[in-house]
Design a protein around this motif. Structure first.
Motif, PDB file in Angstrom:
ATOM      1  N   PHE A 112       0.846  -1.194   0.000  1.00 29.06           N
ATOM      2  CA  PHE A 112       0.000   0.000   0.000  1.00 29.06           C
ATOM      3  C   PHE A 112       0.874   1.233   0.000  1.00 29.06           C
ATOM      4  N   SER A 113       0.540   2.192  -0.870  1.00 29.77           N
ATOM      5  CA  SER A 113       1.174   3.504  -0.876  1.00 29.77           C
ATOM      6  C   SER A 113       0.076   4.558  -0.863  1.00 29.77           C
ATOM      7  N   GLY A 114       0.132   5.453   0.098  1.00 29.83           N
ATOM      8  CA  GLY A 114      -0.870   6.498   0.220  1.00 29.83           C
ATOM      9  C   GLY A 114      -0.763   7.142   1.584  1.00 29.83           C
ATOM     10  N   HIS A 115      -1.793   7.851   1.982  1.00 27.28           N
ATOM     11  CA  HIS A 115      -1.802   8.497   3.284  1.00 27.28           C
ATOM     12  C   HIS A 115      -2.206   7.514   4.377  1.00 27.28           C
ATOM     13  N   GLY A 116      -1.532   7.606   5.510  1.00 28.07           N
ATOM     14  CA  GLY A 116      -2.009   6.997   6.724  1.00 28.07           C
ATOM     15  C   GLY A 116      -2.783   8.045   7.505  1.00 28.07           C
ATOM     16  N   THR A 117      -3.555   7.619   8.487  1.00 29.92           N
ATOM     17  CA  THR A 117      -4.353   8.583   9.238  1.00 29.92           C
ATOM     18  C   THR A 117      -4.585   8.095  10.655  1.00 29.92           C
ATOM     19  N   LYS A 128      -7.329   5.764  17.076  1.00 28.73           N
ATOM     20  CA  LYS A 128      -7.059   4.605  16.235  1.00 28.73           C
ATOM     21  C   LYS A 128      -6.348   5.085  14.983  1.00 28.73           C
ATOM     22  N   GLU A 129      -5.705   4.150  14.310  1.00 29.32           N
ATOM     23  CA  GLU A 129      -4.988   4.510  13.098  1.00 29.32           C
ATOM     24  C   GLU A 129      -5.307   3.527  11.997  1.00 29.32           C
ATOM     25  N   GLY A 130      -5.090   3.945  10.762  1.00 28.55           N
ATOM     26  CA  GLY A 130      -5.359   3.079   9.628  1.00 28.55           C
ATOM     27  C   GLY A 130      -4.853   3.699   8.343  1.00 28.55           C
ATOM     28  N   LEU A 131      -5.187   3.062   7.244  1.00 29.83           N
ATOM     29  CA  LEU A 131      -4.837   3.555   5.914  1.00 29.83           C
ATOM     30  C   LEU A 131      -6.032   4.321   5.357  1.00 29.83           C
ATOM     31  N   LEU A 132      -5.757   5.392   4.646  1.00 34.79           N
ATOM     32  CA  LEU A 132      -6.822   6.241   4.119  1.00 34.79           C
ATOM     33  C   LEU A 132      -7.142   5.814   2.693  1.00 34.79           C
ATOM     34  N   SER A 133      -8.379   5.368   2.469  1.00 35.22           N
ATOM     35  CA  SER A 133      -8.796   4.949   1.135  1.00 35.22           C
ATOM     36  C   SER A 133      -9.196   6.150   0.297  1.00 35.22           C
ATOM     37  N   ASP A 163       3.752   1.884   2.756  1.00 34.03           N
ATOM     38  CA  ASP A 163       4.452   3.161   2.656  1.00 34.03           C
ATOM     39  C   ASP A 163       3.455   4.268   2.975  1.00 34.03           C
ATOM     40  N   ALA A 164       3.215   4.478   4.270  1.00 29.60           N
ATOM     41  CA  ALA A 164       2.307   5.496   4.797  1.00 29.60           C
ATOM     42  C   ALA A 164       2.729   5.719   6.231  1.00 29.60           C
ATOM     43  N   CYS A 165       2.262   6.801   6.850  1.00 31.57           N
ATOM     44  CA  CYS A 165       2.608   7.026   8.252  1.00 31.57           C
ATOM     45  C   CYS A 165       1.355   7.388   9.030  1.00 31.57           C
ATOM     46  N   HIS A 166       1.440   7.249  10.343  1.00 31.88           N
ATOM     47  CA  HIS A 166       0.265   7.398  11.194  1.00 31.88           C
ATOM     48  C   HIS A 166       0.396   8.517  12.214  1.00 31.88           C
ATOM     49  N   SER A 186       9.932  23.122   0.421  1.00 32.73           N
ATOM     50  CA  SER A 186       9.576  23.784  -0.844  1.00 32.73           C
ATOM     51  C   SER A 186       8.919  22.825  -1.821  1.00 32.73           C
ATOM     52  N   GLY A 187       8.133  21.903  -1.296  1.00 30.68           N
ATOM     53  CA  GLY A 187       7.398  20.997  -2.168  1.00 30.68           C
ATOM     54  C   GLY A 187       8.187  19.803  -2.640  1.00 30.68           C
ATOM     55  N   ALA A 188       9.455  19.659  -2.187  1.00 26.05           N
ATOM     56  CA  ALA A 188      10.266  18.529  -2.648  1.00 26.05           C
ATOM     57  C   ALA A 188       9.749  17.212  -2.105  1.00 26.05           C
ATOM     58  N   VAL A 189       9.262  17.234  -0.860  1.00 26.30           N
ATOM     59  CA  VAL A 189       8.703  16.022  -0.268  1.00 26.30           C
ATOM     60  C   VAL A 189       7.397  16.365   0.430  1.00 26.30           C
ATOM     61  N   THR A 190       6.511  15.396   0.527  1.00 28.79           N
ATOM     62  CA  THR A 190       5.202  15.583   1.152  1.00 28.79           C
ATOM     63  C   THR A 190       4.988  14.490   2.191  1.00 28.79           C
ATOM     64  N   ALA A 191       4.487  14.884   3.373  1.00 29.76           N
ATOM     65  CA  ALA A 191       4.205  13.900   4.416  1.00 29.76           C
ATOM     66  C   ALA A 191       3.077  12.983   3.973  1.00 29.76           C
ATOM     67  N   LYS A 192       3.225  11.699   4.246  1.00 29.97           N
ATOM     68  CA  LYS A 192       2.211  10.712   3.863  1.00 29.97           C
ATOM     69  C   LYS A 192       1.271  10.442   5.039  1.00 29.97           C
ATOM     70  N   PHE A 193       0.768  11.542   5.611  1.00 34.49           N
ATOM     71  CA  PHE A 193      -0.134  11.467   6.753  1.00 34.49           C
ATOM     72  C   PHE A 193      -1.213  12.533   6.595  1.00 34.49           C
ATOM     73  N   PHE A 194      -2.474  12.136   6.878  1.00 38.60           N
ATOM     74  CA  PHE A 194      -3.580  13.101   6.867  1.00 38.60           C
ATOM     75  C   PHE A 194      -4.415  12.854   8.104  1.00 38.60           C
ATOM     76  N   LEU A 195      -4.519  13.891   8.950  1.00 41.25           N
ATOM     77  CA  LEU A 195      -5.238  13.755  10.208  1.00 41.25           C
ATOM     78  C   LEU A 195      -6.716  14.047   9.990  1.00 41.25           C
ATOM     79  N   LYS A 196      -7.545  13.053  10.269  1.00 42.79           N
ATOM     80  CA  LYS A 196      -8.985  13.256  10.148  1.00 42.79           C
ATOM     81  C   LYS A 196      -9.462  14.189  11.249  1.00 42.79           C
TER      82      LYS A 196
END
Length: 569
Positions: A112-117, A128-133, A163-166, A186-196
């Motif tokens: 899985f590659s995407g945002h964790g939450t 709780k934590e999980g993968l964001l669909s 490949d996501a973070c929580h 400066s936009g070179a990297v983006t965190a793979k986490f989105f807080l609901k």
């Protein structure tokens, strides 16, 4: 080893013809196996506009396919869900289909590659934590474990890479709006986490209040065995993992290490997951050096860190040969020690009396060990793998391993690929053998029908010997819960020194192993035993034989037991 049929004595002589050196270690394209399958999920864009896009996911899809291909998974056995396909229901359905199609003793790769939450869950008064669909829903470890329960019950090995973070990290620099993550450097990297969002969202930005059990814990609670499972995560619970337009930093690193950059640090002849973890962490740290304000995230492995996921071809000379005898007429006491020294005398009782000995020694049979040829990929990768973010990372070369430690590491690596659901009992007639007098004898019992293999590391540590099956006795089948006594009456093994400790690996596999992976010439009555030199190519060939290309049929599972045997004067 000396073969002694009646009064005719034979001395093993080895003729080795060096194969063309292949240079640096290179990954082998594993043979596609119908028992192996994969699910690859990537979410780079989401149905909710506020969720930042992850441009590197497109590259991650190609990287995951490359990893699956190297693991021997055919393209038609790979299911891919991308963006709008990767709704929560779509992912859970795909996991159920993967479980239904998993064969007994197979191998499975889940990516899985995407945002964790994370989110606040009132029912447990914690986070709780999980993968964001894609559809802004969460997929928890409990849900994944439930959908993959059958996989855990029947598969030989399961490899999971998320490949996501929580979390939003430990720096506390998250934007105050909990529905917005940040683009960094400066936009070179983006965190793979989105807080609901929610009233208690801030409490979930850090890991201290998390009540969620990890995927390994959830799977083992439902009956999975940690020895058959490995999960690779891109960061620790309190860290941020990063995406770039070249792909997720963790995915890039794991991909490159699995496909050739990882170093066999213990000299066993194989690159295990713990070697990949070490290698990948070095790459992540190197890639983040241009961003001094960012702390490198730590690639983390749980479960069986000794699983060998990808076969690696080492540059073989003539590493593995079948042993052929030449006749001599001298008495045993005057026999010169063969090179390499053999740990046991093999006595065969032929069905017919042997012919009279020749007046002069016979020329030894010549057996050539042919270097294996890498098998090309049967299916192309969907897209080329992008170059790394920064300049290529030069990793240090591990120092040569001590032969004694490396040879023991080889046997342990093979044993660690075993499936604990396959129980093997071994009873030795003697744990200590007097040189020139005592024969080796044992009984084997297995919980499953299978095929018995005896692999001996001699006390001289110069070679490994495949004692059984052999050219004198090729029927190595065993029935479940029935005892098999070895050697059988028409051949036996007598300790021949030097004094020291032999290591005997007894292995019972669900399916036969293909001896052609070890030697260009199959053993027969005149050259009954196959042995592998105790060098890096020889050790790699043994691991490939038992846990790689030597596997035939469907199931890759085997049980194993490693036993020491003393040889004394």
């Amino acid at each position: 080893m000396t073969l002694k049929p009646h009064r005719l004595f034979f001395e093993w002589r080895i003729a080795l013809i060096a194969a063309l050196a292949l240079g640096l270690a290179a990954p082998v394209q594993a043979q596609d196996k119908a028992s192996r399958s994969a699910l690859i999920v990537g979410v780079g864009t989401y149905s909710v506009p506020e969720i930042p896009a992850l441009p590197g996911v497109a590259v991650d899809m190609a990287s995951a396919r490359a990893i699956a291909s190297a693991m021997g998974i055919a393209d038609q056995r790979i299911t891919v869900l991308r963006d709008a396909q990767a709704t929560k229901q779509g992912v859970l359905d795909a996991l159920e289909q993967l479980a239904a199609s998993t064969t007994e003793g197979g191998r499975v790769f889940i990516y899985f590659s995407g945002h964790g939450t994370r989110w606040y869950e009132p029912t447990i008064a914690g986070c709780k934590e999980g993968l964001l669909s894609f559809d802004y829903k969460t997929i928890t470890n409990e849900e994944i474990a439930q959908r993959t329960r059958r996989i855990s019950e029947v598969a030989d090995k399961v490899v999971v890479l998320f490949d996501a973070c929580h979390s939003d990290g430990v720096s506390g620099s998250r934007a105050r709006n909990p529905a917005v993550t940040r683009s960094i450097a400066s936009g070179a990297v983006t965190a793979k986490f989105f807080l609901k969002g929610g009233a208690d969202a801030d409490a979930c930005a850090k890991p201290s209040n998390v009540k969620t059990r990890g995927l390994l814990a959830e799977s083992t609670r439902l009956g999975a065995l940690s020895e058959n499972f490995v999960q690779i995560t891109s960061s620790r619970a309190d860290e941020v993992s990063f995406d770039s337009d070249k792909g997720g930093l963790a995915t890039q690193a794991v991909r490159d290490c699995l496909l050739g950059k990882a170093v066999d640090r213990d000299g066993s002849g194989a690159v295990a997951i713990h070697d990949v973890e070490h290698c990948a962490q070095q790459i992540v740290e190197e890639k983040l050096k241009p961003f001094p304000d960012l702390k490198p995230h730590h690639i983390t492995v749980t479960g069986n860190r000794n699983i060998v996921p990808v076969a690696v071809l080492r540059p073989p000379a003539a590493a593995v040969v079948a042993v052929a005898p030449s006749a001599i007429t001298a008495a045993p006491a005057s026999l010169a020690a063969p090179t390499p020294a053999m740990p046991a005398v093999v006595q065969s009782v032929p069905a017919v009396p042997p012919a009279a000995p020749a007046a002069s020694p016979m020329a030894p049979a010549v057996v050539t060990a042919v270097a294996p040829t890498p098998t090309p990929a049967t299916q192309p990768v969907a897209a080329p793998v992008a170059p790394p973010v920064a300049s290529p990372v030069a990793l240090p070369v591990a120092p040569p391993a001590q032969p004694v430690l490396a040879s023991l590491a080889t046997l342990r690596v093979i044993e660690q690929q075993s499936n604990p659901r396959r129980k093997v009992e071994v009873v030795l007639s003697r744990n200590s053998l007097k040189i020139g007098k005592d024969p080796l004898a044992l009984t084997v019992k297995s919980s499953h029908d299978g095929y018995v293999h005896l692999l001996l590391l001699g006390s001289d540590r110069k070679s490994f010997y495949l004692l059984f099956p052999n050219g004198l006795d090729s029927d190595n089948r065993i029935r479940a819960n029935q005892r098999l006594s070895l050697p059988r009456p028409d051949w036996k093994l007598v300790a021949q020194g030097p004094a020291g400790t032999d290591q005997l690996l007894v292995l019972v596999s669900d399916t036969p192993r293909d001896l052609k992976v070890l030697t260009a010439s199959l053993p027969d009555a005149s050259a009954p035993f196959t042995y592998s030199l105790n060098d890096l190519p020889g050790r790699a060939a043994l691991i490939d034989f038992f846990a790689g290309r030597g596997v035939t049929g469907g199931s890759e599972s085997f049980g194993a037991k490693l036993l020491p045997i003393q040889e004394t004067p």
